[in-house]
Write a protein that holds these residues in place. Sequence first.
Motif, mmCIF file in Angstrom:
data_model
loop_
_atom_site.group_PDB
_atom_site.id
_atom_site.type_symbol
_atom_site.label_atom_id
_atom_site.label_comp_id
_atom_site.label_asym_id
_atom_site.label_seq_id
_atom_site.Cartn_x
_atom_site.Cartn_y
_atom_site.Cartn_z
ATOM 1 N N ALA A 1 4.115 -6.191 -36.618
ATOM 2 C CA ALA A 1 4.197 -4.748 -36.874
ATOM 3 C C ALA A 1 3.664 -4.408 -38.270
ATOM 4 N N ILE A 2 4.032 -5.219 -39.260
ATOM 5 C CA ILE A 2 3.554 -4.942 -40.621
ATOM 6 C C ILE A 2 2.034 -5.145 -40.685
ATOM 7 N N ASN A 3 1.552 -6.201 -40.043
ATOM 8 C CA ASN A 3 0.089 -6.434 -40.045
ATOM 9 C C ASN A 3 -0.647 -5.277 -39.382
ATOM 10 N N TRP A 4 -0.084 -4.789 -38.271
ATOM 11 C CA TRP A 4 -0.712 -3.639 -37.584
ATOM 12 C C TRP A 4 -0.747 -2.429 -38.520
ATOM 13 N N PHE A 5 0.367 -2.191 -39.197
ATOM 14 C CA PHE A 5 0.449 -1.012 -40.070
ATOM 15 C C PHE A 5 -0.571 -1.094 -41.210
ATOM 16 N N GLY B 1 -0.258 7.924 -32.161
ATOM 17 C CA GLY B 1 0.067 9.335 -32.415
ATOM 18 C C GLY B 1 1.090 9.473 -33.535
ATOM 19 N N ILE B 2 2.053 8.560 -33.572
ATOM 20 C CA ILE B 2 3.084 8.613 -34.627
ATOM 21 C C ILE B 2 2.423 8.376 -35.989
ATOM 22 N N PHE B 3 1.597 7.332 -36.056
ATOM 23 C CA PHE B 3 0.901 7.040 -37.324
ATOM 24 C C PHE B 3 0.041 8.242 -37.731
ATOM 25 N N ALA B 4 -0.682 8.801 -36.739
ATOM 26 C CA ALA B 4 -1.580 9.925 -37.026
ATOM 27 C C ALA B 4 -0.803 11.141 -37.541
ATOM 28 N N LEU B 5 0.415 11.333 -37.003
ATOM 29 C CA LEU B 5 1.200 12.492 -37.451
ATOM 30 C C LEU B 5 1.533 12.368 -38.949
ATOM 31 N N PHE B 6 1.921 11.176 -39.361
ATOM 32 C CA PHE B 6 2.211 10.984 -40.790
ATOM 33 C C PHE B 6 0.947 11.188 -41.639
ATOM 34 N N VAL B 7 -0.194 10.748 -41.117
ATOM 35 C CA VAL B 7 -1.450 10.942 -41.852
ATOM 36 C C VAL B 7 -1.756 12.439 -41.951
ATOM 37 N N THR B 8 -1.532 13.171 -40.847
ATOM 38 C CA THR B 8 -1.769 14.621 -40.856
ATOM 39 C C THR B 8 -0.920 15.310 -41.922
ATOM 40 N N TYR B 9 0.301 14.827 -42.085
ATOM 41 C CA TYR B 9 1.174 15.423 -43.107
ATOM 42 C C TYR B 9 0.919 14.813 -44.495
ATOM 43 N N ARG B 10 -0.181 14.077 -44.605
ATOM 44 C CA ARG B 10 -0.684 13.545 -45.885
ATOM 45 C C ARG B 10 0.251 12.553 -46.586
ATOM 46 N N PHE B 11 0.926 11.726 -45.814
ATOM 47 C CA PHE B 11 1.721 10.665 -46.449
ATOM 48 C C PHE B 11 0.770 9.699 -47.153
ATOM 49 N N PRO B 12 0.971 9.419 -48.430
ATOM 50 C CA PRO B 12 0.029 8.568 -49.180
ATOM 51 C C PRO B 12 0.224 7.082 -48.876
ATOM 52 N N PHE B 13 -0.096 6.710 -47.625
ATOM 53 C CA PHE B 13 0.113 5.329 -47.196
ATOM 54 C C PHE B 13 -0.812 4.339 -47.908
ATOM 55 N N ALA B 14 -1.926 4.861 -48.501
ATOM 56 C CA ALA B 14 -2.881 3.948 -49.131
ATOM 57 C C ALA B 14 -2.198 3.049 -50.158
ATOM 58 N N SER B 15 -1.141 3.588 -50.793
ATOM 59 C CA SER B 15 -0.453 2.809 -51.830
ATOM 60 C C SER B 15 0.340 1.639 -51.223
ATOM 61 N N LEU B 16 0.431 1.587 -49.880
ATOM 62 C CA LEU B 16 1.241 0.533 -49.258
ATOM 63 C C LEU B 16 0.399 -0.572 -48.634
ATOM 64 N N GLN B 17 -0.902 -0.468 -48.849
ATOM 65 C CA GLN B 17 -1.821 -1.363 -48.144
ATOM 66 C C GLN B 17 -1.576 -2.837 -48.461
ATOM 67 N N SER B 18 -1.079 -3.107 -49.666
ATOM 68 C CA SER B 18 -0.987 -4.510 -50.071
ATOM 69 C C SER B 18 0.371 -5.145 -49.770
ATOM 70 N N MET B 19 1.251 -4.441 -49.038
ATOM 71 C CA MET B 19 2.572 -5.051 -48.826
ATOM 72 C C MET B 19 2.466 -6.238 -47.855
ATOM 73 N N THR B 20 3.347 -7.216 -48.053
ATOM 74 C CA THR B 20 3.269 -8.416 -47.210
ATOM 75 C C THR B 20 4.650 -8.763 -46.645
ATOM 76 N N VAL B 21 4.630 -9.444 -45.508
ATOM 77 C CA VAL B 21 5.884 -9.858 -44.871
ATOM 78 C C VAL B 21 6.640 -10.819 -45.791
ATOM 79 N N ASP B 22 5.913 -11.714 -46.458
ATOM 80 C CA ASP B 22 6.577 -12.713 -47.303
ATOM 81 C C ASP B 22 7.490 -12.052 -48.336
ATOM 82 N N ARG B 23 6.982 -10.979 -48.911
ATOM 83 C CA ARG B 23 7.796 -10.304 -49.940
ATOM 84 C C ARG B 23 8.910 -9.480 -49.303
ATOM 85 N N LEU B 24 8.577 -8.828 -48.163
ATOM 86 C CA LEU B 24 9.551 -7.896 -47.593
ATOM 87 C C LEU B 24 10.688 -8.585 -46.819
ATOM 88 N N TYR B 25 10.369 -9.711 -46.152
ATOM 89 C CA TYR B 25 11.365 -10.278 -45.225
ATOM 90 C C TYR B 25 12.712 -10.622 -45.904
#
Length: 366
Positions: free
Chosen positions: A346-350, A278-302
């Motif tokens: 969590a990142i993989n799920w997202f 529901g939380i993820f869906a709410l952000f999608v409803t408000y049109r957050f452009p998450f598509a641009s984040l699809q390629s993020m990885t734990v290796d880079r972020l950690y």
Amino acid sequence: MKSQIFCEHHLIDNLDKTGLFQQDDVPKVLFYDDNLQETQIKTLTQKIRPSLTIPIESCEDNKSADMLIRLQEILLTHKMAKNTIFIAAGGGTVTDLIGFLAATYFCGVTLMLIPTTLLCMVDACVGGKTAVNLLHFKNRIGTLYPAHHIFIDPQFLSTLPDIQMICGMAEVIKYGLIFDHTFYDYLKKSSNSFEKKDPHFLKDIISTSLQIKTDIVTQDPWDLSLRRILNFGHTIGHAIETDSQYAISHGLAIAAGMCIEAHISFARGFLSYDALEGIFALFVTYRFPFASLQSMTVDRLYPLILLDKKNSGKHPRSVILSSIGSTLSFDGNYVDEISLIEITNAINWFTMQVGNVYEKSCCDPF
Ligand SMILES: NC(=O)c1ccc[n+]([C@@H]2O[C@H](COP(=O)([O-])OP(=O)(O)OC[C@H]3O[C@@H](n4cnc5c(N)ncnc54)[C@H](O)[C@@H]3O)[C@@H](O)[C@H]2O)c1
């Protein structure tokens, strides 16, 4: 010190009637975001009658020590003294920078803020945090210096690009998630009003957000405990923002950060999977452009997550939701250590969720 907050439509047109700008013998410096429209700048100048105006290009690179020194030099050259009033009109980038400048110039001058983005109206203008970035560290050098007066005119939002409106909603949704289930439910039903920029809805979400933030900040003015809940989503979000070298805006990054950190609450058994989706869906409803984040990885972020300011030693720490609308206290620390495995899952799920939504649609669903 408590800020005096004014909030109403067309407030800027009536700024002179507040009686706060009448004394011509008091020097006033107007710093404004150079993306404001000519008519907005003209109104501000007519109503405030500043002795000096300084346009600021709003970008994270300008929230820097270099910029502070440049501004201090300009002010000293113009002989601006201790009695000067600083007025900052802009988004969080400008208000954070000028807030810090005001806190340090002559050891502190009067500060007035005119937030012009949704994010700044609902969050950055209140609570007194001012900061600049240094090296890889976001907002690491700063002060707590609440503005004396804050003037919020939702009319500024009429010129704000849609993507900035959406990013501002990240902090609004955050308040529902960490503090107020009823507000969260209200937001779930209100995306149409948001799309239409309904003035009642905007005033509603601004005043509820301000109430919640003020309530939290009043209980923890020095940022030692409860106030940490305002950082929900920011452990991961700041890493996303830094990794993109600020190409990904603060609001979008922390929206993703909230989904990812909510997954950790789910994995620990505090949130149901329905609530998480529901939380993820709410952000999608408000049109957050998450598509641009699809390629993020734990290796880079950690490695960047490890730099988070809430980090107590070797491990990063994050706010954990106990349910929608509340957080766990951890003996008054309000954050808990999170493991690499929890973050990875969590990142993989997202990214999988983003992929699912993106692939299901023939065009960009965001
Ligand atoms: N101090 C705090 O408590 C706090 C809280 C949250 C965020 N922040 C900080 O706030 C910053 C982000 O602020 P933001 O989201 O307001 O972004 P921003 O200040 O960068 O503004 C976003 C964009 O909108 C433009 N803009 C501003 N007002 C406009 C208007 N009325 N019409 C058209 N364009 C306009 C700006 O020029 C910029 O391009 C980050 O640096 C973040 O760290 C601070």
